[in-house]
Design a protein around this motif. Sequence first.
Motif, PDB file in Angstrom:
ATOM      1  N   ARG A 152       0.828  -1.199   0.000  1.00 46.08           N
ATOM      2  CA  ARG A 152       0.000   0.000   0.000  1.00 46.08           C
ATOM      3  C   ARG A 152       0.873   1.265   0.000  1.00 46.08           C
ATOM      4  NH1 ARG A 152      -4.528  -0.550  -0.405  1.00 46.08           N
ATOM      5  NH2 ARG A 152      -6.340  -1.481   0.470  1.00 46.08           N
ATOM      6  N   LEU A 153       0.372   2.292  -0.653  1.00 45.85           N
ATOM      7  CA  LEU A 153       1.087   3.558  -0.764  1.00 45.85           C
ATOM      8  C   LEU A 153       1.188   4.227   0.605  1.00 45.85           C
ATOM      9  CD1 LEU A 153       2.359   5.645  -2.704  1.00 45.85           C
ATOM     10  CD2 LEU A 153       0.103   6.703  -2.880  1.00 45.85           C
ATOM     11  N   ARG A 154       2.406   4.605   0.969  1.00 44.22           N
ATOM     12  CA  ARG A 154       2.628   5.277   2.261  1.00 44.22           C
ATOM     13  C   ARG A 154       2.919   6.772   2.075  1.00 44.22           C
ATOM     14  NH1 ARG A 154      -0.010   2.057   4.566  1.00 44.22           N
ATOM     15  NH2 ARG A 154       0.779   0.043   5.149  1.00 44.22           N
ATOM     16  N   LEU A 155       3.730   7.095   1.069  1.00 40.63           N
ATOM     17  CA  LEU A 155       4.112   8.486   0.818  1.00 40.63           C
ATOM     18  C   LEU A 155       4.130   8.755  -0.678  1.00 40.63           C
ATOM     19  CD1 LEU A 155       7.217   8.911   3.161  1.00 40.63           C
ATOM     20  CD2 LEU A 155       5.052  10.095   3.418  1.00 40.63           C
ATOM     21  N   PHE A 156       3.844   9.990  -1.017  1.00 40.78           N
ATOM     22  CA  PHE A 156       3.991  10.437  -2.405  1.00 40.78           C
ATOM     23  C   PHE A 156       4.247  11.928  -2.377  1.00 40.78           C
ATOM     24  CE2 PHE A 156      -0.442  10.985  -1.363  1.00 40.78           C
ATOM     25  CZ  PHE A 156      -0.790  12.189  -1.946  1.00 40.78           C
ATOM     26  N   ASN A 157       4.894  12.428  -3.420  1.00 42.04           N
ATOM     27  CA  ASN A 157       5.137  13.870  -3.462  1.00 42.04           C
ATOM     28  C   ASN A 157       4.278  14.520  -4.535  1.00 42.04           C
ATOM     29  OD1 ASN A 157       6.514  13.065  -5.736  1.00 42.04           O
ATOM     30  ND2 ASN A 157       8.422  14.104  -5.230  1.00 42.04           N
ATOM     31  N   LYS A 158       4.302  15.848  -4.565  1.00 39.76           N
ATOM     32  CA  LYS A 158       3.461  16.603  -5.499  1.00 39.76           C
ATOM     33  C   LYS A 158       3.796  16.303  -6.949  1.00 39.76           C
ATOM     34  CE  LYS A 158       2.534  20.537  -2.473  1.00 39.76           C
ATOM     35  NZ  LYS A 158       2.792  21.970  -2.240  1.00 39.76           N
ATOM     36  N   ALA A 159       5.081  16.041  -7.212  1.00 40.43           N
ATOM     37  CA  ALA A 159       5.503  15.795  -8.599  1.00 40.43           C
ATOM     38  C   ALA A 159       4.776  14.596  -9.202  1.00 40.43           C
ATOM     39  CB  ALA A 159       7.014  15.587  -8.645  1.00 40.43           C
ATOM     40  N   VAL A 160       4.466  13.608  -8.373  1.00 40.91           N
ATOM     41  CA  VAL A 160       3.748  12.416  -8.868  1.00 40.91           C
ATOM     42  C   VAL A 160       2.390  12.816  -9.430  1.00 40.91           C
ATOM     43  CG1 VAL A 160       2.547  10.329  -8.097  1.00 40.91           C
ATOM     44  CG2 VAL A 160       4.895  10.703  -7.439  1.00 40.91           C
ATOM     45  N   THR A 161       1.698  13.690  -8.701  1.00 45.61           N
ATOM     46  CA  THR A 161       0.354  14.071  -9.156  1.00 45.61           C
ATOM     47  C   THR A 161       0.417  14.901 -10.439  1.00 45.61           C
ATOM     48  OG1 THR A 161       0.344  16.022  -7.718  1.00 45.61           O
ATOM     49  CG2 THR A 161      -0.594  14.004  -6.818  1.00 45.61           C
ATOM     50  N   LYS A 162       1.513  15.659 -10.609  1.00 46.99           N
ATOM     51  CA  LYS A 162       1.649  16.476 -11.816  1.00 46.99           C
ATOM     52  C   LYS A 162       2.112  15.635 -13.004  1.00 46.99           C
ATOM     53  CE  LYS A 162       2.594  20.799  -9.420  1.00 46.99           C
ATOM     54  NZ  LYS A 162       3.626  21.760  -9.042  1.00 46.99           N
ATOM     55  N   LEU A 163       3.199  14.848 -12.799  1.00 43.13           N
ATOM     56  CA  LEU A 163       3.773  14.070 -13.901  1.00 43.13           C
ATOM     57  C   LEU A 163       2.827  12.988 -14.410  1.00 43.13           C
ATOM     58  CD1 LEU A 163       7.402  13.651 -12.523  1.00 43.13           C
ATOM     59  CD2 LEU A 163       6.710  15.046 -14.482  1.00 43.13           C
ATOM     60  N   TRP A 164       2.181  12.296 -13.469  1.00 43.71           N
ATOM     61  CA  TRP A 164       1.343  11.161 -13.845  1.00 43.71           C
ATOM     62  C   TRP A 164      -0.135  11.488 -13.800  1.00 43.71           C
ATOM     63  CZ3 TRP A 164       3.252   6.988 -16.109  1.00 43.71           C
ATOM     64  CH2 TRP A 164       4.637   6.775 -16.009  1.00 43.71           C
ATOM     65  N   LYS A 165      -0.445  12.719 -13.414  1.00 42.85           N
ATOM     66  CA  LYS A 165      -1.842  13.153 -13.318  1.00 42.85           C
ATOM     67  C   LYS A 165      -2.661  12.168 -12.469  1.00 42.85           C
ATOM     68  CE  LYS A 165      -1.718  15.666 -17.649  1.00 42.85           C
ATOM     69  NZ  LYS A 165      -0.297  15.562 -17.855  1.00 42.85           N
ATOM     70  N   LEU A 166      -2.036  11.721 -11.387  1.00 43.08           N
ATOM     71  CA  LEU A 166      -2.734  10.819 -10.468  1.00 43.08           C
ATOM     72  C   LEU A 166      -3.533  11.654  -9.471  1.00 43.08           C
ATOM     73  CD1 LEU A 166       0.138   8.277  -9.764  1.00 43.08           C
ATOM     74  CD2 LEU A 166      -1.857   7.928 -11.218  1.00 43.08           C
ATOM     75  N   PRO A 167      -4.793  11.317  -9.256  1.00 44.08           N
ATOM     76  CA  PRO A 167      -5.629  12.124  -8.359  1.00 44.08           C
ATOM     77  C   PRO A 167      -5.148  12.037  -6.909  1.00 44.08           C
ATOM     78  CG  PRO A 167      -6.892  10.303  -9.323  1.00 44.08           C
ATOM     79  CD  PRO A 167      -5.513  10.210  -9.861  1.00 44.08           C
ATOM     80  N   LYS A 168      -4.884  13.202  -6.327  1.00 45.68           N
ATOM     81  CA  LYS A 168      -4.386  13.275  -4.949  1.00 45.68           C
ATOM     82  C   LYS A 168      -5.369  12.612  -3.965  1.00 45.68           C
ATOM     83  CE  LYS A 168      -2.293  17.097  -3.699  1.00 45.68           C
ATOM     84  NZ  LYS A 168      -2.019  18.465  -3.198  1.00 45.68           N
ATOM     85  N   GLN A 169      -6.672  12.794  -4.209  1.00 46.62           N
ATOM     86  CA  GLN A 169      -7.674  12.224  -3.313  1.00 46.62           C
ATOM     87  C   GLN A 169      -7.565  10.701  -3.252  1.00 46.62           C
ATOM     88  OE1 GLN A 169      -8.260  14.232  -5.847  1.00 46.62           O
ATOM     89  NE2 GLN A 169      -9.113  16.121  -5.006  1.00 46.62           N
TER      90      GLN A 169
END
Length: 198
Positions: A152-169
């Motif tokens: 399960r995902l524990r941490l992610f940074n802002k760049a992930v949401t921008k580069l991969w357009k993954l929804p932060k929610q």
Amino acid sequence: QMQSHVGTLDQLKTGVAIFDQSQRLVFHNQAYRELWGLDAGFLASAPKDGEILERLRSQHRLPEQADFGVWKRQLLDAYRVLETREMWWHLPDRRTLRVVVRANPQGGVTYLFDDVSEDLELRSQVTQDRQVRRETFNALKEGILVFGSDGRLRLFNKAVTKLWKLPKQVLKLHPHVEEVTRLARIQAPDQPFWDEFT
């Protein structure tokens, strides 16, 4: 048995003071004496609760109050109310005390004083360290995902949401690596490295 209890209470780091129905000090342990720095002779004279408060106030050892008289009366109400109260006292010397006032069934009250200054300072430092790490982590241009041993995902940074357009929610819900991969694959379906994830 009483001597045994006294010996045990003297070993505690928690300051203990017991007052009888007439609001006179009938017991205090070593931690209480050390916490307030009160004269042993004064304490041995069985002073009233209010007298101790007045002495501590005159020595600037109690929390600053806009109206000390009102504050003192509210504190001494514990002798009439059969409920346990918990308070936080922020002292002029920068210490913070957790204060528990418990009414005794036979009359009087027991005060428990815990100096929680070091705990609060440590928590504050941990929180600051976390914030610094989080800000550093988010300042990276590279997208970073950290997964736990359960996948399960524990941490992610802002760049992930921008580069991969993954929804932060969605990422905040700690999805499994398979779900994150599925979402990322939608954004870049033609990338050859997806074979490594299947």
